[in-house]
Design a protein around this motif. Structure first.
Motif, mmCIF file in Angstrom:
data_model
loop_
_atom_site.group_PDB
_atom_site.id
_atom_site.type_symbol
_atom_site.label_atom_id
_atom_site.label_comp_id
_atom_site.label_asym_id
_atom_site.label_seq_id
_atom_site.Cartn_x
_atom_site.Cartn_y
_atom_site.Cartn_z
ATOM 1 N N MET A 1 1.078 -0.604 -0.453
ATOM 2 C CA MET A 1 0.286 0.034 0.281
ATOM 3 C C MET A 1 0.784 0.702 -0.070
ATOM 4 S SD MET A 1 -2.884 0.836 2.819
ATOM 5 C CE MET A 1 -3.369 3.163 2.627
ATOM 6 N N LEU A 2 0.873 1.716 -1.087
ATOM 7 C CA LEU A 2 1.832 3.350 -1.015
ATOM 8 C C LEU A 2 0.571 4.166 -1.277
ATOM 9 C CD1 LEU A 2 4.749 4.337 -2.286
ATOM 10 C CD2 LEU A 2 3.603 4.503 -4.908
ATOM 11 N N ILE A 3 2.092 5.203 0.255
ATOM 12 C CA ILE A 3 0.816 6.581 0.967
ATOM 13 C C ILE A 3 1.233 7.083 0.167
ATOM 14 C CG2 ILE A 3 1.322 7.714 2.577
ATOM 15 C CD1 ILE A 3 0.208 5.973 3.195
ATOM 16 N N THR A 4 -0.388 8.243 -0.225
ATOM 17 C CA THR A 4 0.133 9.376 -1.083
ATOM 18 C C THR A 4 0.466 10.287 0.303
ATOM 19 O OG1 THR A 4 -1.180 8.220 -2.433
ATOM 20 C CG2 THR A 4 -1.030 10.886 -3.001
ATOM 21 N N PRO A 5 1.294 11.126 -0.217
ATOM 22 C CA PRO A 5 1.014 12.708 0.856
ATOM 23 C C PRO A 5 0.124 13.830 0.522
ATOM 24 C CG PRO A 5 3.229 12.044 -0.337
ATOM 25 C CD PRO A 5 2.720 11.045 -0.448
ATOM 26 N N ARG A 6 -0.202 14.655 1.476
ATOM 27 C CA ARG A 6 -0.840 15.520 1.287
ATOM 28 C C ARG A 6 -0.401 16.489 0.956
ATOM 29 N NH1 ARG A 6 -6.298 15.959 1.856
ATOM 30 N NH2 ARG A 6 -6.612 14.430 3.906
ATOM 31 N N ARG A 7 -0.778 17.126 0.001
ATOM 32 C CA ARG A 7 0.539 18.461 -1.019
ATOM 33 C C ARG A 7 1.290 19.338 0.831
ATOM 34 N NH1 ARG A 7 1.672 20.069 -5.199
ATOM 35 N NH2 ARG A 7 -0.842 19.215 -6.008
ATOM 36 N N GLY A 8 2.443 18.667 1.013
ATOM 37 C CA GLY A 8 3.424 20.132 1.744
ATOM 38 C C GLY A 8 3.824 19.166 2.817
ATOM 39 N N ALA A 9 3.497 18.017 2.580
ATOM 40 C CA ALA A 9 3.508 16.862 3.858
ATOM 41 C C ALA A 9 4.650 16.564 3.425
ATOM 42 C CB ALA A 9 2.400 15.937 4.365
ATOM 43 N N ASP A 10 5.801 16.312 4.943
ATOM 44 C CA ASP A 10 7.096 16.218 4.803
ATOM 45 C C ASP A 10 7.203 14.137 4.971
ATOM 46 O OD1 ASP A 10 10.167 17.008 4.713
ATOM 47 O OD2 ASP A 10 9.843 15.304 6.170
ATOM 48 N N TRP A 11 7.791 13.563 4.194
ATOM 49 C CA TRP A 11 8.108 11.880 4.754
ATOM 50 C C TRP A 11 8.765 11.680 5.759
ATOM 51 C CZ3 TRP A 11 12.269 9.562 5.789
ATOM 52 C CH2 TRP A 11 14.024 10.258 5.659
ATOM 53 N N LYS A 12 9.453 12.371 6.793
ATOM 54 C CA LYS A 12 9.521 12.599 7.731
ATOM 55 C C LYS A 12 8.422 12.478 8.454
ATOM 56 C CE LYS A 12 14.504 13.361 7.212
ATOM 57 N NZ LYS A 12 15.260 14.673 7.909
ATOM 58 N N ASN A 13 7.357 13.471 8.787
ATOM 59 C CA ASN A 13 6.302 13.691 9.317
ATOM 60 C C ASN A 13 5.420 12.358 9.409
ATOM 61 O OD1 ASN A 13 7.718 16.027 10.399
ATOM 62 N ND2 ASN A 13 6.824 16.774 9.335
ATOM 63 N N ILE A 14 5.612 11.960 7.609
ATOM 64 C CA ILE A 14 4.380 11.128 7.642
ATOM 65 C C ILE A 14 4.842 9.775 8.360
ATOM 66 C CG2 ILE A 14 3.500 9.850 5.604
ATOM 67 C CD1 ILE A 14 3.881 11.919 4.173
ATOM 68 N N ARG A 15 6.233 9.595 8.762
ATOM 69 C CA ARG A 15 6.645 8.825 8.823
ATOM 70 C C ARG A 15 6.165 8.337 10.415
ATOM 71 N NH1 ARG A 15 9.708 4.706 10.892
ATOM 72 N NH2 ARG A 15 10.326 2.694 9.854
ATOM 73 N N GLN A 16 6.925 9.016 10.863
ATOM 74 C CA GLN A 16 6.504 9.432 12.575
ATOM 75 C C GLN A 16 5.063 9.289 12.803
ATOM 76 O OE1 GLN A 16 7.641 13.234 13.734
ATOM 77 N NE2 GLN A 16 8.165 12.569 16.011
ATOM 78 N N VAL A 17 4.074 9.420 11.998
ATOM 79 C CA VAL A 17 2.760 9.384 12.618
ATOM 80 C C VAL A 17 2.677 8.330 12.493
ATOM 81 C CG1 VAL A 17 0.058 10.459 11.751
ATOM 82 C CG2 VAL A 17 2.037 12.349 12.220
ATOM 83 N N LEU A 18 3.131 7.903 11.417
ATOM 84 C CA LEU A 18 2.695 5.894 10.911
ATOM 85 C C LEU A 18 3.123 5.050 11.925
ATOM 86 C CD1 LEU A 18 2.590 5.500 6.993
ATOM 87 C CD2 LEU A 18 0.605 5.670 8.246
ATOM 88 N N SER A 19 4.333 5.511 12.013
ATOM 89 C CA SER A 19 4.229 4.601 13.340
ATOM 90 C C SER A 19 4.207 4.957 14.432
ATOM 91 C CB SER A 19 6.010 4.706 13.366
ATOM 92 O OG SER A 19 6.945 6.523 13.452
ATOM 93 N N GLY A 20 3.482 5.616 14.987
ATOM 94 C CA GLY A 20 2.519 6.849 15.974
ATOM 95 C C GLY A 20 1.701 5.568 16.401
ATOM 96 N N VAL A 21 0.843 5.743 14.885
ATOM 97 C CA VAL A 21 -0.577 4.674 15.099
ATOM 98 C C VAL A 21 -0.523 3.387 15.462
ATOM 99 C CG1 VAL A 21 -2.040 5.095 13.535
ATOM 100 C CG2 VAL A 21 -1.213 7.167 14.367
ATOM 101 N N GLN A 22 0.460 2.493 14.476
ATOM 102 C CA GLN A 22 0.592 1.881 14.452
ATOM 103 C C GLN A 22 0.517 0.778 15.883
ATOM 104 O OE1 GLN A 22 4.616 0.015 12.865
ATOM 105 N NE2 GLN A 22 3.365 -2.166 11.794
ATOM 106 N N PRO A 23 1.408 0.920 16.657
ATOM 107 C CA PRO A 23 1.545 0.368 17.937
ATOM 108 C C PRO A 23 -0.016 -0.074 18.585
ATOM 109 C CG PRO A 23 3.457 1.283 17.889
ATOM 110 C CD PRO A 23 2.438 2.327 16.877
ATOM 111 N N THR A 24 -1.341 1.734 18.319
ATOM 112 C CA THR A 24 -2.054 2.058 19.028
ATOM 113 C C THR A 24 -3.465 1.132 18.466
ATOM 114 O OG1 THR A 24 -2.959 3.574 17.441
ATOM 115 C CG2 THR A 24 -1.326 4.091 19.698
ATOM 116 N N VAL A 25 -3.206 0.215 17.284
ATOM 117 C CA VAL A 25 -4.083 -0.053 16.461
ATOM 118 C C VAL A 25 -3.576 -1.547 17.082
ATOM 119 C CG1 VAL A 25 -2.707 -0.831 14.719
ATOM 120 C CG2 VAL A 25 -5.477 -1.131 14.938
#
Length: 260
Positions: A1-25
Motif C-alpha cells: 500500500m503506497l502512501i500518497t502524502p498531502r501537499r506540503g507533507a514531509d516524509w519524515k513527519n508521515i513516517r513518524q505519525v504512522l509509526s505512532g499510530v501503528q502500536p495503538t491499533v
C-alpha cells in the motif's frame, strides 16, 4: 500500500505519525469487559488516528487505513449494538476489523520505508517531455542518457515518466507522421517491457568494473502517477540543460536533472 502524502507533507513527519499510530491499533487486540466496550474503544481509536493522519496522507489513504466500509457500518449501528444478544456478532466484527487495520498499517509502513530507501539513494533524476522521445536522433533503447545530460557514468540515472507524457505518447501512436507513430510505439513498448506491470524497472543494468568496484551506465525507469509533491528527502538541486535560456538545443529533452 503506497502512501500518497498531502501537499506540503514531509516524509519524515508521515513516517513518524504512522509509526505512532501503528502500536495503538495493535493495542486494541486485547480482552474487554464486553463486546460493546471493545466497539467503543475501536471507534475512539479511529477518531484519534484520523485526527493525527488527516494532515499527512490523502483522503483515499485515510479511508483505506481507518475509515473503511466496516468502520462506517459499525459507527452507524453503534446505538443498536449494546445489547447482550449482539455481543458475539459485535465482538467478531471488531476483532476482524482490528486485525485488518494492523495488517494495513504494517503494509503502509513497509511500502513507505521501501519508497524512502529508493529515493534517498544518490542518483540523478531525469524528466523529458514527449518531443524528446519523438525527435531525438537516437531512440530510447539506444540513447546514452549519461552523455545527453553530462552525468558521470558511475551515477545512477532515473528516467521519470510523468503520466501526462505517457498519455501524450499514447495519442501520438495515431499521428499522421510515420516517425512520430513509430517512435511513440517504440517508447511505450520499451516502457511496458521494462516495467513489466510495475511502476519502476531497469532499462540498463550498467557494466561493473572489477578494478574500482563501480557499475557504470545504470539507467532505471519510473512512472510518476501523481503530480510531484515536496515529500522526498531533501530539496533537489536542479540543473537546466538547455542551449541558451529560450529553446532546447537539438537532441536535448525539455526537462531537468536533479541530484538528490
Amino acid at each position: 500500500m503506497l502512501i500518497t502524502p498531502r501537499r506540503g507533507a514531509d516524509w519524515k513527519n508521515i513516517r513518524q505519525v504512522l509509526s505512532g499510530v501503528q502500536p495503538t491499533v495493535m493495542n486494541l487486540q486485547r480482552p474487554y469487559g464486553s463486546a460493546f466496550e471493545g466497539l467503543l474503544t475501536y471507534l475512539e481509536w479511529a477518531t484519534e488516528s484520523a485526527r493525527m493522519l488527516r494532515f499527512q496522507v490523502s483522503d483515499r489513504d485515510l479511508d483505506r487505513l481507518v475509515f473503511t466500509p466496516r468502520y462506517k457500518a459499525l459507527l452507524a449501528s453503534c446505538g443498536t449494538l449494546a445489547g447482550t444478544a449482539q455481543q458475539r456478532l459485535v465482538n467478531g466484527l471488531v476483532q476482524l476489523e482490528v486485525a485488518e487495520r494492523v495488517e494495513a498499517f504494517e503494509a503502509a509502513m513497509a511500502a513507505l520505508d521501501a519508497q524512502i530507501g529508493r529515493w534517498a539513494r544518490r542518483e540523478v533524476f531525469v524528466v523529458a517531455d514527449s518531443s524528446f522521445y519523438i525527435q531525438n536522433a537516437v531512440k530510447l533503447a539506444d540513447v546514452d542518457l549519461h552523455e545527453v545530460f553530462e552525468v558521470p557514468r558511475w551515477e545512477l540515472v532515473r528516467l521519470l515518466f510523468p503520466i501526462v507524457v505517457v498519455d501524450e505518447l499514447d495519442n501520438l501512436k495515431d499521428a499522421s507522421k510515420q516517425r512520430a507513430r513509430w517512435r511513440a510505439a517504440h517508447t511505450l513498448g520499451l516502457l511496458d517491457g521494462v516495467l513489466d506491470g510495475g511502476t519502476h524497472g531497469i532499462l540498463h543494468a550498467g557494466e561493473h568494473t572489477v578494478q574500482d568496484g563501480e557499475t557504470r551506465g545504470r539507467v532505471h525507469l519510473e512512472i510518476v502517477l501523481d503530480p510531484p509533491r515536496p515529500c522526498t528527502p531533501g530539496p533537489p538541486r536542479r540543473r537546466d540543460h538547455r542551449s541558451g535560456r529560450g529553446h532546447p538545443g537539438p537532441g536535448r529533452p525539455r526537462g531537468s536533472v536533479a541530484d538528490v
